[in-house]
Design an enzyme around this catalytic site. Sequence first.
Site, PDB file in Angstrom:
ATOM      1  N   CYS A 120      53.207 -29.523  44.201  1.00  0.00           N
ATOM      2  CA  CYS A 120      52.873 -28.803  45.415  1.00  0.00           C
ATOM      3  C   CYS A 120      51.600 -29.365  46.022  1.00  0.00           C
ATOM      4  CB  CYS A 120      52.671 -27.318  45.100  1.00  0.00           C
ATOM      5  SG  CYS A 120      54.080 -26.554  44.251  1.00  0.00           S
ATOM      6  N   ARG A 161      54.895 -25.602  48.770  1.00  0.00           N
ATOM      7  CA  ARG A 161      55.652 -25.588  47.522  1.00  0.00           C
ATOM      8  C   ARG A 161      56.798 -26.590  47.507  1.00  0.00           C
ATOM      9  NH1 ARG A 161      59.502 -20.956  44.751  1.00  0.00           N
ATOM     10  NH2 ARG A 161      59.340 -21.735  42.629  1.00  0.00           N
ATOM     11  N   ASN A 220      49.154 -26.669  41.583  1.00  0.00           N
ATOM     12  CA  ASN A 220      49.962 -27.873  41.760  1.00  0.00           C
ATOM     13  C   ASN A 220      50.158 -28.489  40.388  1.00  0.00           C
ATOM     14  OD1 ASN A 220      51.027 -30.406  42.498  1.00  0.00           O
ATOM     15  ND2 ASN A 220      48.992 -31.252  42.898  1.00  0.00           N
ATOM     16  N   GLY A 221      51.392 -28.537  39.909  1.00  0.00           N
ATOM     17  CA  GLY A 221      51.598 -29.158  38.612  1.00  0.00           C
ATOM     18  C   GLY A 221      52.784 -28.606  37.867  1.00  0.00           C
ATOM     19  N   GLY A 272      57.302 -44.676  33.621  1.00  0.00           N
ATOM     20  CA  GLY A 272      56.595 -45.258  32.478  1.00  0.00           C
ATOM     21  C   GLY A 272      55.149 -45.603  32.757  1.00  0.00           C
TER      22      GLY A 272
END
Length: 614
Positions: free
Chosen positions: A2, A50, A77-78, A378
């Site tokens: 977000c 969002r 955010n996360g 990666g």
Amino acid sequence: MCGITGFIQWRGDLTQHSQLLVKMTETLENRGPDAAGTWISGPCAFGHRRLSVIDPENGAQPMIARHDDKVYAIVYNGELYNAPELKIELQQRGHHFLTECDTEVLLHAYIEWGPDCTEKLNGIFAFAVWDSLRDQVFLARDRLGVKPLFYSQVDDVFVFGSEPKALLQHPKVKPNVGPEGLAEVFIIGPARTPGHGVYKDIFELRPGHAMIYSRNGIRKYAYWELESYNHTDNVDETAAKVRDLLQDTLERQLVSDVPVCSLLSGGLDSSALTALAVDYYNRTGQGQVDTYSVDYVDNDKHFKSHSFQPGADGPWIKRMVDELKTNHHYVAFDTPELVTALDNALYSRDLPGMTDVDSSLYLFCREIKKNATVAISGEAADEIFGGYPWFHREEMLTSGTFPWSVAPKMRTELLSPEIREWIRPLEYLGDRYSDAVAEVPKLDGETGKQAQMRVMSYLNITRFMPTLLDRKDRMSMGVGLEVRVPYCDHRLVQYVFNIPWEIKTVGNREKGILRKALEGILPDDVLYRKKSPYPKTHNPAYLNAVRAQMLNILDDSSSPILPLIDAAKIREIAASPESSSNLPWFGQLMSGPQLFAYLSQVNLWLRKYNVSIG
């Protein structure tokens, strides 16, 4: 993922600034295209955009909770990868939940443990909590800095946001840049010194740090830092531990209520994650894994092997797709697209960046977003396991500066004499390098090669890796795609940091211990393939385009970059075929073409952001 923003102002009626809050929030629309929300109460104004990943029907933000007649509000955010365990623990402590989203878990974790909640979190995050009990706002950023968080305090206003663009909407925060900011752009860039926001009044909350803003002002502190300790596991035990940590981390990060895919370059790092993801999907009956790779039109015609990029990726991608039976998507871009997207890359970063390495990732993520919302990448394995050439070359190990900043003298010669005198770039670079080395946690009795490699590992994790994480976050979130980076799990990073160099390079190979940990997971030819970095275009048309663009800037007397640079020196480089095409100046991928593109981005940044120098 977000976008978050907001401001705290102890005096005045903030409801009169509701439209300002909406404007700040709207700048982050690309980070969160699915929903928007704002909240103003007392001295606190929070805004949120969002991107729905977990429990899309619920979890709207800002999220508000009441506990013992006190109000708590969060913008976040996360992703919390240990949210299920935390939720159970909090329920046992009497907390009740209305949603399945990790936002609610995080808010209740703060209510239960206050600022100490960060010790409980496994994930990538940047968040702010308004705490009416303590009359303060608490902000925190994940341990490795995967998610961004910027802030500013000007007069009686505290402003924060996921990106500088949100802060710059506030009338108190101006796009002013002083000598330190210019030194960051011209001698450190496209890297950035941790905590530095380039703009005079904008700062970055450092990875692993938290901040409390109250009527007494700002208090910052580190809640997590790399630690040095003796590694007691033997080679086999170490490989098993690495494998277990990586598998646990990846499986946590595959949890999502929306489609997840994997980025696959055919190299060790992405192939390992994809193989583990395929195994997990097979065991859990989730079907076929979608994979994506990026390349450039006619790159096969122009590719030339060199020490930083020894081989093309195409055949290895096919090798892994055939091995793993993934649903693969080949994405390719042509030169005009890369050049045009340089502007999008700049706007996504709010600063000059890694040029076509950025713009290609932006375009790549935009294509992926058409079919997926979450991707596994990666990123960061080379910094953590010691994969880069500068870990293995004595002249780079003993250079006395950041080994990815390979041409500081040349970079200073690009500046006008007045700017060189004002910002003292080599002195600034030396100070930042000394600061970084001084931070390295020493281990008693450690000397020689192992001590040297501890310093190099620390520099890569805390100085180079953030550059690539910034790139990954801004380019992916610029199109509303969430990219997860399993190699950045703090448990894995802390463990690997203390593996002795002779074990890290077991088998006399770069990233030897990672290769050993993946035996049986990857085919041997992929497992022991020579490292190749993120692909860049080798088409001479790109050089011709960005060189012409830079020469046009030099010919335009209104170009804002002109007072800052030595135009004659840049023309000299442009006129030299060798310098134009092969002038390494940052990292593995940025040489002559990227230098022209970077300076063009600086010019656009100065103009479009109306940057004031002084």
